[in-house]
Design an enzyme around this catalytic site. Structure first.
Site, PDB file in Angstrom:
ATOM      1  CG  HIS A 129      -1.852   0.932   1.529  1.00 30.39           C
ATOM      2  ND1 HIS A 129      -1.716   2.264   1.721  1.00 30.39           N
ATOM      3  CD2 HIS A 129      -3.201   0.891   1.199  1.00 30.39           C
ATOM      4  CE1 HIS A 129      -2.705   2.982   1.681  1.00 30.39           C
ATOM      5  NE2 HIS A 129      -3.934   2.039   1.427  1.00 30.39           N
ATOM      6  CG  ASP A 207       0.637  -1.944   6.381  1.00 31.61           C
ATOM      7  OD1 ASP A 207      -0.094  -2.080   7.150  1.00 31.61           O
ATOM      8  OD2 ASP A 207       0.524  -1.639   5.252  1.00 31.61           O
ATOM      9  CD  GLN A 210      -6.909  -4.703   4.359  1.00 27.96           C
ATOM     10  OE1 GLN A 210      -7.765  -5.192   4.748  1.00 27.96           O
ATOM     11  NE2 GLN A 210      -7.067  -3.208   3.801  1.00 27.96           N
ATOM     12  CE  LYS A 233      -7.104  -0.275   6.385  1.00 24.02           C
ATOM     13  NZ  LYS A 233      -8.114   0.296   5.012  1.00 24.02           N
ATOM     14  CB  CYS A 373      -3.582   3.146  -1.523  1.00 19.80           C
ATOM     15  SG  CYS A 373      -4.815   4.541  -1.442  1.00 19.80           S
TER      16      CYS A 373
HETATM   17  C1  LIG Z   1      -2.385  -2.781   3.887  1.00 26.54           C
HETATM   18  C2  LIG Z   1      -2.689  -1.210   4.269  1.00 26.54           C
HETATM   19  N1  LIG Z   1      -1.850  -0.589   4.728  1.00 26.54           N
HETATM   20  C3  LIG Z   1      -2.034   0.552   5.137  1.00 26.54           C
HETATM   21  C4  LIG Z   1      -3.184   1.210   5.166  1.00 26.54           C
HETATM   22  C5  LIG Z   1      -3.744   2.528   5.563  1.00 26.54           C
HETATM   23  O1  LIG Z   1      -4.363   2.580   6.518  1.00 26.54           O
HETATM   24  P1  LIG Z   1      -4.536   4.126   7.107  1.00 26.54           P
HETATM   25  O2  LIG Z   1      -5.322   4.726   6.136  1.00 26.54           O
HETATM   26  O3  LIG Z   1      -5.845   3.909   8.118  1.00 26.54           O
HETATM   27  O4  LIG Z   1      -3.387   4.482   7.481  1.00 26.54           O
HETATM   28  C6  LIG Z   1      -4.259   0.656   4.334  1.00 26.54           C
HETATM   29  C7  LIG Z   1      -5.576   0.991   4.133  1.00 26.54           C
HETATM   30  O5  LIG Z   1      -6.379   0.687   2.997  1.00 26.54           O
HETATM   31  C8  LIG Z   1      -4.031  -0.739   4.201  1.00 26.54           C
HETATM   32  O6  LIG Z   1      -5.021  -1.640   3.330  1.00 26.54           O
END
Ligand SMILES: Cc1ncc(COP(=O)(O)O)c(C=O)c1O
Length: 416
Positions: A129, A207, A210, A233, A373
């Protein structure tokens, strides 16, 4: 006789839809919410915990000596303990941020700027992401380091051999990767990867945005030096994320943002930093959001994360089976639900993903379309965008059936 399908293996479905007020909203269309990968819906206990805090216990934290302020302190610090325990982390090494993006940026600034220099490399993967890509791009550009990528194969998987080869080059300071890809759904072998990084003298960041909502996560057992995730999430509110770090590393690091709660004392020219975790929580923190997140992890713990995963795995297997019935539909990522989280990204020949999302919305089905993203990954997949359906604990097979019916109807609209 029909062979036993992967989706049939688990039968103990979780039935919690009634806990989520949004599914009782009045509308001309039923709500079929298949976008939990973007954000989850919230159970009443989370909404109520946050509202009750604001109604009856609201004060700023770590400042007041009066009883109401002490209630707010207890609520905030208690939420941290519950959130840490949910992933088997240590409270003092559990930092509340705004979201996962800020948690990763914190590491890129505070750890990265002290440890990554010219000639060093940061190793990430093609499935990241942007939140786990752009901070490393900026760091590497600023420090004269190189940013390298582990490749994604045709099944949406990484190669441990390639990881070994990259680490063997001896210049990797940091390995950063998603626990579960938000596009492919791939569940990466975190412990194997962090162990290899450590053996090569590299620090690891995972990260978990998910993963935490759908897997039983034990941050210690996974072996990551840093583990980032996001509250919204995981059935919690927006505006709160979490960073778990190895205490020794967090103690050595300089603060990311400065001011407010992160100081111990300030003189005209010098400031000393507060202890962990407050050193990394500048300004008034997300207090009511922490309370809401505490309620969310209590709710998930009450269900049991093994059950949550089993429910979502079974639904994902069912979704993969049913998507295969749609002509011209191609799913990206691992072929079975065993190796993937609760989502499926797909394309349909002859219909743009944005049109797919709009067409199914006519039947009240909410799915995401776009690059998610993850634009570099889209390039690797050879597509500009995909449609993505992602499940949560409140979904059931009828939701998947509604998606398939809406997709079939959408093909007809396009004369396919
Ligand atoms: C794999 C992953 N990392 C990071 C994020 C970023 O999360 P946030 O927008 O809550 O910082 C997302 C959000 O879609 C994600 O799916």
């Amino acid at each position: 006789m029909r062979p036993v399908a992967e989706s049939d293996v688990f039968s103990g479905a979780v039935d919690v839809r009634a806990d989520f007020p949004i599914f009782s909203r009045q509308s001309d269309r039923p709500l079929v919410y298949l976008d939990s990968g973007a954000t989850s819906q919230k159970p009443a206990v989370v909404i109520e915990a946050q509202a009750e805090h604001l109604r009856s216990h609201n004060a700023n934290v770590h400042r007041g000596v009066y009883a109401l302020a002490e209630e707010a302190d207890a609520a905030y610090d208690g939420a941290r303990r519950r959130v840490a325990a949910f992933v088997a982390g240590q409270p003092q090494a559990t930092i509340f941020t705004k979201n996962a993006t800020e948690a990763i940026n914190l590491v890129a600034y505070s750890w990265g700027r002290a440890h990554v220099g010219p000639g060093d490399a940061v190793l990430i993967t093609q499935m990241e992401h942007h939140a786990n890509l752009v901070p490393w791009q900026v760091l590497c550009r600023e420090r004269g380091a190189s940013l390298r990528y582990l490749e994604v194969d045709e099944h949406g998987e990484l190669s441990l051999e390639q990881l070994d080869a990259e680490l063997a080059r001896g210049d990797v300071r940091l390995l950063a990767f998603a626990h579960i890809s938000n596009v492919l759904g791939t569940i990466n072998p975190v412990a194997e990867m962090t162990e290899r990084a450590r053996a090569a003298g590299a620090v690891s960041l995972v990260d978990g945005a998910q993963a935490v909502p759908q897997l039983a996560v034990d941050v210690g057992a996974l072996g990551a030096d840093f583990y980032a995730w996001t509250g919204h999430k995981a059935l919690g509110p927006t505006g709160i994320g979490v960073l778990h770090g190895r205490t020794e590393l967090l103690e050595q690091m300089e603060p990311f943002l400065t001011g407010g709660d992160m100081i111990a004392s300030v003189d005209f020219q010098e400031t000393t930093w507060n202890e962990l975790p407050y050193k990394f929580e500048a300004g008034t923190p997300p207090i009511a959001e922490a309370v809401g997140l505490g309620a969310a992890v209590d709710y998930l713990s009450g269900l049991g994360m093994e059950r949550v995963r089993a429910h979502e795995r079974s639904l994902t297997a069912y979704m993969l089976e049913r998507l295969a019935e749609v002509p011209g539909l191609r799913v990206v990522g691992p072929p079975t639900a065993e190796r993937r989280g609760g989502l499926a990204s797909f394309t349909i020949d002859g219909i743009h993903p944005h049109d797919i999302a709009e067409l199914v919305d006519r039947a009240g089905v909410c799915i995401r379309a776009g690059h998610h993203c993850a634009q570099p990954l889209m390039r690797c997949l050879g597509v500009g965008a995909t449609a993505r359906a992602s499940v949560g604990v409140y979904n059931d097979r009828a939701d998947i059936d509604a998606l398939i019916d809406a997709l079939q109807a959408g093909r007809e609209v396009f004369g396919l």
